[in-house]
Scaffold this motif. Sequence first.
Motif, PDB file in Angstrom:
ATOM      1  N   ASP A 312      17.834   8.563  96.332  1.00 32.94           N
ATOM      2  CA  ASP A 312      16.692   7.913  96.972  1.00 32.94           C
ATOM      3  C   ASP A 312      16.972   7.632  98.443  1.00 32.94           C
ATOM      4  OD1 ASP A 312      15.566   7.935  94.460  1.00 32.94           O
ATOM      5  OD2 ASP A 312      15.280   5.760  94.331  1.00 32.94           O
ATOM      6  N   SER A 313      18.160   7.110  98.728  1.00 35.62           N
ATOM      7  CA  SER A 313      18.496   6.742 100.103  1.00 35.62           C
ATOM      8  C   SER A 313      18.477   7.956 101.021  1.00 35.62           C
ATOM      9  CB  SER A 313      19.878   6.081 100.145  1.00 35.62           C
ATOM     10  OG  SER A 313      19.865   4.853  99.458  1.00 35.62           O
ATOM     11  N   VAL A 316      14.850   9.049 101.566  1.00 34.23           N
ATOM     12  CA  VAL A 316      14.217   8.127 102.512  1.00 34.23           C
ATOM     13  C   VAL A 316      14.644   8.452 103.939  1.00 34.23           C
ATOM     14  CG1 VAL A 316      14.207   5.723 103.313  1.00 34.23           C
ATOM     15  CG2 VAL A 316      13.805   6.230 100.904  1.00 34.23           C
ATOM     16  N   LYS A 371       9.341   3.638  97.282  1.00 33.38           N
ATOM     17  CA  LYS A 371      10.111   3.479  98.519  1.00 33.38           C
ATOM     18  C   LYS A 371       9.478   4.265  99.668  1.00 33.38           C
ATOM     19  CE  LYS A 371      14.424   2.733  95.979  1.00 33.38           C
ATOM     20  NZ  LYS A 371      15.758   3.255  95.614  1.00 33.38           N
TER      21      LYS A 371
END
Length: 380
Positions: A312-313, A316, A371
Amino acid sequence: MKKVKYKPLLLVLAALQLIACNGPQQVNKETLKDAFAGKFYIGTALNEWQITGRDTASIDVVKEHFNAIVAENCMKSAEIQPEEGVFDFSLADKFVDFGEQHNMFITGHCLIWHSQAPRWFFTDSLGNDVTREVLIGRMKTHIETVVGRYKGRIKGWDVVNEAIVEDGSFRESKFYQIVGEDFIKLAFQFAHEADPDAELYYNDYNEWYPGRRDAIVAMIKKFKADGIRIDGIGMQGHIGMSGPSIEEYEEAIMAYANEGMKVMVTELDMSILPNPSFGDLGADISTNFEYRKEINPYEDGIVPLEKQNEWDSRMVEFFNLFLKHSDDITRVTLWGVNDRTSWKNNFPVRGRTDYPLLFDRENQPKSIVGKLIDLAKQTK
């Protein structure tokens, strides 16, 4: 005997009955396309089951979250014209109809590509390579017929796909061997003649490699000097957990934008699986490696939370980069709707189970979706 108080229980039962009669109360769900509105289109590739409506769950996701579509396979030359002069537009027509019905930006993919091209395109009746003139004529007929059919309906075309290799030289495809490097320029010329209003793109993977990047920039400059229309560069975006770096990718975005090109991320996915010795394969579909258990760690469908958060990071970070350059980036398209149908499940190792997209195998939004929506909302 203690007296039982029934009133709270009756209130709960009444509320449950109301829900049963009227259905659950709908909450305003934020979607990807709403969050990124005014920044760039957010798109996805559609496969045959989705285009024909058989995969209803995926189509619901597409209609809710995306405002741009591209055909995964049904517009490639082997699908459209399997025999010379025999065109099959049945699936492509459904794809375009779907996009129009839902007011989506429709991209045609792709007109000229060395892979998934019919064998007859390059050979005569005896199986020998055709002459340069014959192949150019076949290219012209194919492009005029396909682009002409959707004139005014398809907004942009991936005219040529993957014609340059990492060191900046031309791929030794049949198009290049028979026609020479002019086949790229001719394809753009024919597409523009067939629909003067359509946007025309060059599309490639590992588009951040310095050699390939510089060769694409040189091609753009040559097109401009020759008066050939080119509107944008498709950066496929088949990325991994370890590469490319954000800095490398940004350099490529800026190099294309500095030439006046619209920049699109056209086939975005990110493998979560180990990539011990494959290198930066991008999307060379001819590549395949031997299966080993240790490079397929999540075959049971369970990705550890720590690993998912790491994925996810990184995703993003890339979307933050896209938003930073939203003045130049016009579209970000995921290469597939959900993990179950992604081509990455079998690339570059057959039998692996991968998780490279924003929605899981049951078409449920993964943690990354919220996110990304929050990121877009926070970006002015």
